[in-house]
Write an enzyme that holds these catalytic residues in place. Sequence first.
Site, mmCIF file in Angstrom:
data_model
loop_
_atom_site.group_PDB
_atom_site.id
_atom_site.type_symbol
_atom_site.label_atom_id
_atom_site.label_comp_id
_atom_site.label_asym_id
_atom_site.label_seq_id
_atom_site.Cartn_x
_atom_site.Cartn_y
_atom_site.Cartn_z
ATOM 1 N N LYS A 142 47.880 44.678 39.226
ATOM 2 C CA LYS A 142 48.198 43.680 40.243
ATOM 3 C C LYS A 142 49.706 43.600 40.448
ATOM 4 O O LYS A 142 50.478 44.030 39.575
ATOM 5 C CB LYS A 142 47.717 42.289 39.774
ATOM 6 N N ARG A 194 32.876 42.095 37.814
ATOM 7 C CA ARG A 194 31.494 42.533 38.079
ATOM 8 C C ARG A 194 31.015 43.518 37.024
ATOM 9 O O ARG A 194 29.823 43.638 36.769
ATOM 10 C CB ARG A 194 31.419 43.111 39.503
#
Length: 509
Positions: free
Chosen positions: A286, A360
């Site tokens: 990020k 996920r």
Amino acid sequence: MNIKHWKKSWRDYTPSSLNWLEKVKITKATVFDRNSAYIACITKDKNNKDNWQLQVSGLSAEFCQKATDQAKKLGWKAKSPITLLVDETPVILVSPSALDVSTSQKGRQAGLDAAPFIKQLACEKVGICSNSELTSLDILDGLTQGLYSLTTFKGPKKDNDKDEQYPASISLFETSLQEEDIARSLAFAKALMLTKWLEDAPPNWLTPERFGQIAQDLSAERGLKCKVRGREEIEAMGMGCFASVAGGTKLDPKFIMIEVDGEDNNQTIALVGKGLTFDSGGISIKGSQGMEEMKYDMCGGASVLGTAYFLSYFRPKTKVVCMIGAVENMPGENATRPSDIVTAYNKKTVEILNTDAEGRLVLCDLLAYAADDLKPALIVDIATLTGAVVIALGSFGSAIMSNQQPVAEFVLNVSRKIGEPVWQMPLWPELSKEMQSDIADLKNIAAPNVKGGSIAAGQFLREFVGDCKWVHVDIAGTGWNCKATGYPCSGGSGFGVRLLSQICLQFNS
Ligand code: BES
Ligand code: ZN
Ligand code: ZN
């Protein structure tokens, strides 16, 4: 590396406000006590918002009139709260939100608004008054949240630093109150405080291992079964997606599982929480701006632990199995590369095209384990899963998605009743296709031109629950700095504890 300068026990870091909740006396009251400080909410006229009355239980009509006269004389505009002295008794007048939100949220917000004034008064006794709209329990809920403060990560106190002061007792003025309702509110307040604290804790302290230790110790204390598995077991079980997220960190990932017995253990609800103690993005790293907020990427897991703690006081009808995937997502020599293919618990293979879509990957193995091994009547997962949901819904409520409409309706109903706002998003079938990989069964992100990132993530997760009834809750917008009425506006919000707890108490297959 994690320099070992932490104090021995995690209990040395629990917030003083949680320790206070362990000993505060909360009782129903009917008799006015002039040595108490009162929280009283005004009622505004529907037609003329500038007109207001004070009519609350616990305070006489005469007292209310004196308070009203005083506030009006002072030119109080009925916005932020005001502290008055009426016959030497302090009373905090609160003006409830005029927004079109649930009354529970309004009540909680009133308590939150009153909290700084209660702190300032530093009084021994507090009285909470109900009125025709707001219940004393909702106001109490907001007040306890508003009194939360975390100072245990600060250095040693200086001599002139004052200890924080909390009231020794709280009286609730509401004729219809039952003892059991008070006990439930207190247990809930503790669960919420615990959740918020874990959310706010720094990631070099709240490692997956410490998360597991806390779960284990609290479970032992509350008589719950708890099992914590580490890297080797996660790999040996075939949870290749979960394990792949832990590739870049030396910290041991933990699969935490807590069982709450129900009245009837033949039926099970499975709760699954994303517990990323830090999400740097991994190799798909990020940007630095805002990365510090990714300590909150374990909010789903914290709310599942908070729910288990609450349910230990109030046995649900069904058995509840609480699962948390605790791990940090870091770059490192063993980290997953974008394009790696891994195998999930249900043997589906996943091409990892972006290591930042890691939530996920943790959830899918836990969901498959729940669906295949526990055969639950309902699975609910909760996660700070997608930035896209923040764009879609803001921080005013969470998204839910489900593979079966009746359970979605059930969750929507629970949400309305308890004032934990959620909005259903559709699992568009086209997005399921976008998650198919050319060379594996699935890929963990859709192509960049495909939008609807929250739904795409939902469709990915759906591949792992089989035919089980399942609801997915995305709290990326609400887990911290939540802007919904009735939530603290900064820090961990504890969002989800209310919803999950009530889902477990009210679910009837
Ligand atoms: N933990 C983040 C989601 C998130 C982002 C929560 C911002 C709260 C605020 C998640 O693991 C993530 O990074 N998701 C990516 C997915 C993308 C790579 C498909 C995202 O939403 O950008
Ligand atoms: Zn991520
Ligand atoms: Zn994440």
